[in-house]
Design a protein around this motif. Structure first.
Motif, mmCIF file in Angstrom:
data_model
loop_
_atom_site.group_PDB
_atom_site.id
_atom_site.type_symbol
_atom_site.label_atom_id
_atom_site.label_comp_id
_atom_site.label_asym_id
_atom_site.label_seq_id
_atom_site.Cartn_x
_atom_site.Cartn_y
_atom_site.Cartn_z
ATOM 1 N N VAL A 1 0.851 -1.186 0.000
ATOM 2 C CA VAL A 1 0.000 0.000 0.000
ATOM 3 C C VAL A 1 0.888 1.238 0.000
ATOM 4 N N GLN A 2 0.433 2.277 -0.671
ATOM 5 C CA GLN A 2 1.199 3.524 -0.736
ATOM 6 C C GLN A 2 0.247 4.688 -0.976
ATOM 7 N N ASN A 3 0.529 5.801 -0.313
ATOM 8 C CA ASN A 3 -0.234 7.025 -0.551
ATOM 9 C C ASN A 3 0.731 8.171 -0.821
ATOM 10 N N GLU A 4 0.498 8.863 -1.909
ATOM 11 C CA GLU A 4 1.292 10.053 -2.236
ATOM 12 C C GLU A 4 0.418 11.281 -2.019
ATOM 13 N N PHE A 5 0.877 12.140 -1.132
ATOM 14 C CA PHE A 5 0.115 13.328 -0.744
ATOM 15 C C PHE A 5 0.846 14.571 -1.235
ATOM 16 N N ARG A 6 0.143 15.405 -1.996
ATOM 17 C CA ARG A 6 0.704 16.670 -2.495
ATOM 18 C C ARG A 6 -0.170 17.824 -1.997
#
Length: 641
Positions: free
Chosen positions: A367-372
């Motif tokens: 699982v991975q989340n990229e937050f900008r």
């Protein structure tokens, strides 16, 4: 010296052709301005991103760079990159990243793992360049989403797609030492179908750099590689992909052990194939499923040259099957979420392992989340959970961040944990080399290796034509596995067994300056500092140079298409072995070296391209420590239609 008129005429004709401008005709040059497309990478975060926007430091080698190098295989491409060391020996071309050897570097093709390691090394010379579009390298455990055996990093070879409705390219080159390299590509692109086929073959006779003995320094080989890649647009939102590759190699060489001489013969076959389906939903989301299978078949034979009898014959068959599903979605415009899972089945049949056959199963979830939050900042948090049939469950978390301080200045930082389960041979090997007498034993009591990896990088566009990079790293490793000498074998040589070293580290930095085109000239200068040691004994880790560097200088004449490429690489002395006293004496160190290559090429008559070059210009060779062939010249001709 007398020159015949015919020779002068041919020389004049050659010079006129070589420096004639290329373009739409003999005297015309193209006025079209090429459209620059920003490079995209997928390895850093398991999803397509612009290279400059990825939070994970990623090295990209483009198709243009590969062609300019004149390389036949991936090993020859990588050895000219800053921070990457390629060790070439009897087991092939192995790569080292951040001071961690081949067994800690995961080699992928289009995201799929490659098998067939010998002594932990996957021979990069097996991977031909003809069907390669680009190579992406992520260093350190920042690539932990790819799981086991990626402590040192990931090298992902991305294959080519068709770019024109129909085209054919063929090339042939010849080099000293009876070396030949031939390649061919056919591509189709029509409506919903995109297909590319490649075929390449190369061969070289055995090479003996020491005339005082019968043994050959470098084995001879003959390779054939065929590949196919097809994409079909089933619907506007659904794409079907297929790729397959077949590789075959025969090897031959001679070994000596005292008064005995042996012929070494090898036969390798490697098949791999994958099928995948991607469906995009009306919302910004997509689902991808893939199936992949590969088989590596290696037969080695040793024959006594005096009696003609076979003294040993070994067959290794390694199978790997993999199923993967991945879901990507953009949430609330600022979050890019990835969820996925894998199942990997592995099996090895070999006379060199206890029991003759072993199997492993690994189930994984990532699982991975990229937050900008703003355009200048990106934060990636993710992890992978692996359940290994022999060693239980392991979590590999990672966090990466990008801060674009200005349009010209980018700062990246990453932390990741990784693990490497001992492979079949680490655990179960029982092998004696009859030609040299040494013995290597596995160790079923081994524990998985683990690492904590820190990476920090700064990229600064100083001016339009000058880009600077610096990358610092630290890897702390536990239970590092290495072959330790434990005595003498029954055959009279050394006996080794795989052991866990309780703790070790590698640390260092890479510095690189890239100078863009100035009057047709471009250049790259890179320097790497590396330090690594066993934390308990203080003994420096073997096979690692403290200082290394690369220099690339290229020239392109816009009107004629003439191109010249000069490349040099340096490595300081490094520890070859330790006699057991945990101190490296001068006679246990391999000497430093500089290797220089040059290549020139020129388009001819719109369809052809000629190239000439010289590898190892200054004829560096020390057979005791290195398998460098010495100075060699080559030439080639390619046709594109």
């Amino acid at each position: 010296m007398n020159f015949r008129p015919e020779v002068c005429k041919w020389l004049l004709f050659f010079l006129l052709v070589w420096f004639t401008p290329t373009g739409q005709g003999w005297g015309e040059s193209s006025t079209e301005t090429p459209i620059e497309i920003e490079p995209v990478v997928v390895t850093a975060t398991k999803t397509a991103q612009r290279l400059k926007d990825t939070p994970v430091t990623t090295l990209l080698i483009t198709r243009d760079e590969i062609e300019a190098s004149g390389a036949e295989n991936i090993g020859e491409v990588l050895e000219h990159q800053a921070g990457i060391v390629v060790h070439r020996d009897g087991h092939g071309d192995g790569v080292q990243l951040q001071g961690l050897g081949s067994e800690y570097v995961l080699i992928l093709m289009d995201g799929e793992p490659q098998v067939g390691r010998i002594a932990g090394k996957l021979d990069l010379a097996r991977i031909a360049v003809e069907n390669v579009e680009r190579i992406e390298i992520v260093k350190g455990a920042s690539a932990s989403l790819f799981g086991n055996a990626a402590l040192g990093g990931v090298i992902n070879v991305i294959t080519r797609k068709a770019t024109s409705p129909f085209s054919v390219q063929v090339s042939q080159s010849f080099e000293q030492n009876s070396t030949f390299d031939g390649r061919g590509t056919v591509e189709f692109k029509h409506d919903k179908l995109n297909t590319l086929f490649t075929l390449s073959g190369n061969r070289r006779n055995p090479i003996d750099l020491d005339a005082e003995d019968l043994a050959t320094t470098i084995d001879g080989y003959a390779n054939w590689t065929g590949s196919a890649r097809t994409e079909y647009q089933l619907t506007p939102l659904t794409t079907l992909r297929f790729s397959g590759q077949y590789f075959t190699q025969t090897q031959e060489g001679i070994s000596e052990n005292g008064s005995l001489a042996f012929d070494r013969l090898g036969d390798i076959e490697n098949f791999s194939g994958s099928v995948g389906l991607t469906h995009a939903f009306s919302a910004p989301a997509k689902l991808t499923g893939k199936l992949y299978a590969t088989r590596y078949d290696d037969t080695s034979t040793v024959i006594d040259r005096t009696t003609g009898k076979t003294t040993s014959r070994n067959l290794n068959i390694q199978d790997l099957g993999k199923g993967e599903v991945q879901f990507d979605a953009v949430l609330w415009e600022k979050h890019h979420l990835i969820l996925g899972g894998e199942v990997i089945l592995e099996n090895l049949q070999s006379q060199r392992i206890t029991g003759g056959e072993r199997g492993l199963v690994t189930n994984s979830f990532f699982v991975q989340n990229e937050f900008r939050p703003i355009s200048a900042v990106a934060l990636v948090v993710g992890g992978r959970l692996d359940n290994h049939s022999e060693f239980g469950t392991h979590l590999s978390p990672k966090v990466s961040t990008l801060y674009r301080m200005t349009d010209a200045l980018r700062v990246r930082a990453s932390y990741g944990q990784g693990f490497r389960a001992p492979d079949f041979k680490n655990l179960y090997l029982d092998f004696t080399n009859v030609t040299s007498g040494y013995q290597v034993l596995g160790n079923p009591a081994l524990q998985p290796e683990s690492s904590h990896s820190w990476n920090f990088g700064v990229e600064y566009q100083v001016v339009d034509n000058l880009l600077g990079r610096i990358h610092l790293y630290r890897n702390d490793l536990s239970n590092l596995i290495e072959a330790e000498r434990i005595g003498k074998s029954a055959a009279g040589g050394s006996k080794f067994q795989y052991q866990n070293i309780s703790a070790a580290f590698t640390e260092g930095f890479d510095v690189e300056a890239v100078i863009g085109s100035i009057s047709g000239f471009t250049s790259t200068v890179g320097y790497t500092y590396l330090r690594g040691a066993d934390k308990e004994s203080g003994l420096p880790l073997l096979n690692r140079s403290t200082h290394s560097g690369v220099l690339k200088l290229a020239y392109l004449h816009g009107d004629s298409g003439f191109q010249a490429d000069l490349r040099g690489r340096y490595a300081s002395q490094w520890g070859l072995f330790d006699d057991g006293d945990k101190v490296l004496e001068p006679d246990e160190l391999a000497p430093s070296y500089w290797i220089w290559n040059i290549r020139v090429s020129k388009p001819l008559f719109k369809l052809f391209k000629a190239s000439f070059g010289c590898n190892n210009i200054f004829d560096f060779k020390i057979p005791t420590f290195y398998t460098f062939v010495g100075r060699s010249f080559y030439g080639g001709l390619s046709l594109s239609y």
